[in-house]
Design a protein around this motif. Structure first.
Motif, PDB file in Angstrom:
ATOM      1  N   THR A 195      70.313  12.559  82.435  1.00  0.00           N
ATOM      2  CA  THR A 195      70.843  11.409  82.064  1.00  0.00           C
ATOM      3  C   THR A 195      69.839  10.682  80.871  1.00  0.00           C
ATOM      4  O   THR A 195      70.354  10.256  79.803  1.00  0.00           O
ATOM      5  CB  THR A 195      71.163  10.441  83.147  1.00  0.00           C
ATOM      6  OG1 THR A 195      72.214  10.890  83.998  1.00  0.00           O
ATOM      7  CG2 THR A 195      71.574   8.988  82.507  1.00  0.00           C
ATOM      8  N   LEU A 196      68.653  10.627  81.168  1.00  0.00           N
ATOM      9  CA  LEU A 196      67.632  10.054  80.470  1.00  0.00           C
ATOM     10  C   LEU A 196      67.259  10.931  79.072  1.00  0.00           C
ATOM     11  O   LEU A 196      67.128  10.087  78.174  1.00  0.00           O
ATOM     12  CB  LEU A 196      66.427   9.714  81.256  1.00  0.00           C
ATOM     13  CG  LEU A 196      66.411   8.657  82.109  1.00  0.00           C
ATOM     14  CD1 LEU A 196      65.123   8.165  83.042  1.00  0.00           C
ATOM     15  CD2 LEU A 196      66.792   7.320  81.682  1.00  0.00           C
ATOM     16  N   THR A 197      67.350  12.006  79.443  1.00  0.00           N
ATOM     17  CA  THR A 197      67.239  13.193  78.253  1.00  0.00           C
ATOM     18  C   THR A 197      68.179  12.796  77.184  1.00  0.00           C
ATOM     19  O   THR A 197      67.952  12.737  75.909  1.00  0.00           O
ATOM     20  CB  THR A 197      67.238  14.561  78.639  1.00  0.00           C
ATOM     21  OG1 THR A 197      66.086  14.486  79.694  1.00  0.00           O
ATOM     22  CG2 THR A 197      66.829  15.600  77.690  1.00  0.00           C
ATOM     23  N   LEU A 198      69.546  13.009  77.573  1.00  0.00           N
ATOM     24  CA  LEU A 198      70.523  12.555  76.619  1.00  0.00           C
ATOM     25  C   LEU A 198      70.637  11.424  76.072  1.00  0.00           C
ATOM     26  O   LEU A 198      70.718  11.093  75.068  1.00  0.00           O
ATOM     27  CB  LEU A 198      71.875  12.836  77.520  1.00  0.00           C
ATOM     28  CG  LEU A 198      72.340  14.168  77.748  1.00  0.00           C
ATOM     29  CD1 LEU A 198      73.396  14.337  78.758  1.00  0.00           C
ATOM     30  CD2 LEU A 198      72.729  15.186  76.789  1.00  0.00           C
ATOM     31  N   THR A 199      70.197  10.230  76.837  1.00  0.00           N
ATOM     32  CA  THR A 199      70.092   8.803  76.265  1.00  0.00           C
ATOM     33  C   THR A 199      68.887   8.941  75.185  1.00  0.00           C
ATOM     34  O   THR A 199      69.111   8.305  74.138  1.00  0.00           O
ATOM     35  CB  THR A 199      69.586   7.924  77.518  1.00  0.00           C
ATOM     36  OG1 THR A 199      70.680   7.768  78.301  1.00  0.00           O
ATOM     37  CG2 THR A 199      69.494   6.595  77.066  1.00  0.00           C
ATOM     38  N   SER A 218      66.361  21.292  77.030  1.00  0.00           N
ATOM     39  CA  SER A 218      66.585  21.024  78.424  1.00  0.00           C
ATOM     40  C   SER A 218      68.237  21.007  78.698  1.00  0.00           C
ATOM     41  O   SER A 218      68.735  21.547  79.704  1.00  0.00           O
ATOM     42  CB  SER A 218      66.092  19.556  78.737  1.00  0.00           C
ATOM     43  OG  SER A 218      64.675  19.619  78.816  1.00  0.00           O
ATOM     44  N   VAL A 219      69.054  20.593  77.958  1.00  0.00           N
ATOM     45  CA  VAL A 219      70.528  20.421  78.179  1.00  0.00           C
ATOM     46  C   VAL A 219      70.885  21.962  78.121  1.00  0.00           C
ATOM     47  O   VAL A 219      71.645  22.206  79.183  1.00  0.00           O
ATOM     48  CB  VAL A 219      71.258  19.615  77.042  1.00  0.00           C
ATOM     49  CG1 VAL A 219      72.699  19.687  77.221  1.00  0.00           C
ATOM     50  CG2 VAL A 219      70.609  18.288  77.091  1.00  0.00           C
ATOM     51  N   VAL A 220      70.360  22.644  76.987  1.00  0.00           N
ATOM     52  CA  VAL A 220      71.197  24.047  76.942  1.00  0.00           C
ATOM     53  C   VAL A 220      70.583  25.160  78.082  1.00  0.00           C
ATOM     54  O   VAL A 220      71.458  25.650  78.819  1.00  0.00           O
ATOM     55  CB  VAL A 220      70.579  24.622  75.716  1.00  0.00           C
ATOM     56  CG1 VAL A 220      70.738  26.081  75.642  1.00  0.00           C
ATOM     57  CG2 VAL A 220      71.098  24.048  74.514  1.00  0.00           C
ATOM     58  N   THR A 221      69.397  24.794  78.654  1.00  0.00           N
ATOM     59  CA  THR A 221      69.049  25.641  79.716  1.00  0.00           C
ATOM     60  C   THR A 221      69.706  25.339  81.014  1.00  0.00           C
ATOM     61  O   THR A 221      70.092  26.094  81.917  1.00  0.00           O
ATOM     62  CB  THR A 221      67.533  25.611  79.965  1.00  0.00           C
ATOM     63  OG1 THR A 221      67.091  24.143  79.997  1.00  0.00           O
ATOM     64  CG2 THR A 221      66.603  26.165  78.821  1.00  0.00           C
ATOM     65  N   GLY A 273      62.521  27.275  82.663  1.00  0.00           N
ATOM     66  CA  GLY A 273      63.117  28.194  83.727  1.00  0.00           C
ATOM     67  C   GLY A 273      63.577  27.615  84.744  1.00  0.00           C
ATOM     68  O   GLY A 273      64.694  27.898  85.503  1.00  0.00           O
ATOM     69  N   LEU A 274      62.896  26.628  85.396  1.00  0.00           N
ATOM     70  CA  LEU A 274      63.338  25.893  86.380  1.00  0.00           C
ATOM     71  C   LEU A 274      64.251  24.782  86.476  1.00  0.00           C
ATOM     72  O   LEU A 274      65.378  24.518  87.014  1.00  0.00           O
ATOM     73  CB  LEU A 274      62.053  25.060  87.071  1.00  0.00           C
ATOM     74  CG  LEU A 274      61.036  25.917  87.565  1.00  0.00           C
ATOM     75  CD1 LEU A 274      59.945  24.889  87.968  1.00  0.00           C
ATOM     76  CD2 LEU A 274      61.393  26.743  88.775  1.00  0.00           C
ATOM     77  N   THR A 275      64.515  24.559  85.235  1.00  0.00           N
ATOM     78  CA  THR A 275      65.750  23.540  84.598  1.00  0.00           C
ATOM     79  C   THR A 275      67.164  24.565  84.748  1.00  0.00           C
ATOM     80  O   THR A 275      68.093  24.127  85.231  1.00  0.00           O
ATOM     81  CB  THR A 275      65.862  23.180  83.277  1.00  0.00           C
ATOM     82  OG1 THR A 275      64.362  22.323  83.132  1.00  0.00           O
ATOM     83  CG2 THR A 275      66.927  22.312  82.644  1.00  0.00           C
ATOM     84  N   GLY A 297      72.280  27.857  83.110  1.00  0.00           N
ATOM     85  CA  GLY A 297      72.145  28.118  84.743  1.00  0.00           C
ATOM     86  C   GLY A 297      73.729  27.875  85.292  1.00  0.00           C
ATOM     87  O   GLY A 297      73.909  28.863  86.015  1.00  0.00           O
ATOM     88  N   ALA A 298      74.121  26.805  84.912  1.00  0.00           N
ATOM     89  CA  ALA A 298      75.330  26.355  85.648  1.00  0.00           C
ATOM     90  C   ALA A 298      76.368  27.276  85.272  1.00  0.00           C
ATOM     91  O   ALA A 298      77.303  27.624  86.280  1.00  0.00           O
ATOM     92  CB  ALA A 298      75.602  24.911  85.125  1.00  0.00           C
TER      93      ALA A 298
END
Length: 228
Positions: free
Chosen positions: A162-166, A188-191, A26-28, A195-196
């Motif tokens: 960045t590190l998540t995608l890596t 994480s990417v989807v959330t 949710g915070l992401t 939001g954006a």
């Protein structure tokens, strides 16, 4: 003799459906919304992504139009102040149970977002309110980042992808890895995107204050989701 509290889940032991993980997702989402607001509505400044701010300062110093050294420095200083405050609280209140400390940090973030929204309901974002709003949002994100960092949960930093995608690519099965926590990385990417996108839409339609109301509500909802 007091009985020690039971061990609390942390690090890789927190599964994706655990209430703490749900709160961090949710915070992401809130992070995506906040950076859409700050970058599109507050003069190309990041308040959640400090890597972006460092780059923006370099652009401004090089003379690129549309970027502000003052705005990005305001964000950086407020972010560092927030992170320092959170670190001080964690050190001074180490005996306080983690759920209480985390809830306090998340509630404070929601309050700061609401305060920024209140300012923008009264003043234009491109006037005298710009820097106070940047400072309020960056302060909130500094507090949150330092708090989440202390949890040590892989791939759930809530602000940096960045590190998540890596890891998503480098640890994937086509790359010869075992794809650990692949669903968490994707979520994480989807959330962040979730939001954006609405955050950008609200700013582009002149509803920046309401975007911050939404961020305050979502941050508050994350508090309700969280429990140990």
């Amino acid at each position: 003799m007091t009985t020690p509290p039971p061990p609390q889940p942390s690090g890789p032991h927190v599964h994706d459906r655990h209430p703490l993980a749900l709160a961090l997702f949710g915070l992401t989402l809130v992070s995506g919304l906040i950076d859409a607001v700050s970058y599109l509505g507050l003069g190309h400044v990041f308040t959640a992504n400090m890597t972006g701010n460092v780059v923006v300062i370099a652009f401004a110093l090089a003379g690129a139009p549309g970027f502000s050294v003052a705005g990005s420095l305001t964000s950086l200083v407020a972010f560092l102040l927030g992170a320092g405050v959170a670190g001080r609280i964690a050190t001074r209140q180490s005996a306080v149970r983690r759920p209480a400390r985390l809830r306090a940090a998340f509630v404070l973030e929601a309050v700061l977002h609401a305060a920024a929204a209140a300012v923008l309901f009264v003043h234009s974002p491109d006037g005298a309110a710009q820097y106070p709003v940047i400072a309020l949002l960056a302060l909130a994100m500094g507090i949150r980042n330092a708090t989440v960092r202390g949890l040590g949960i892989p791939d759930l930093t809530t602000t940096v992808l960045t590190l998540t995608l890596t890891g998503l690519a480098a640890d994937s099965r086509p790359a010869g890895g075992s794809a650990p926590r692949q669903r968490r990385k994707v979520l994480s990417v989807v959330t962040m995107l979730a939001g954006a996108a609405p955050g950008a839409a609200l700013v582009l339609h002149g509803q920046i204050a309401w975007a911050l109301v939404a961020s305050a509500v979502l941050a508050g909802a994350s508090v309700l989701l969280y429990r140990e």
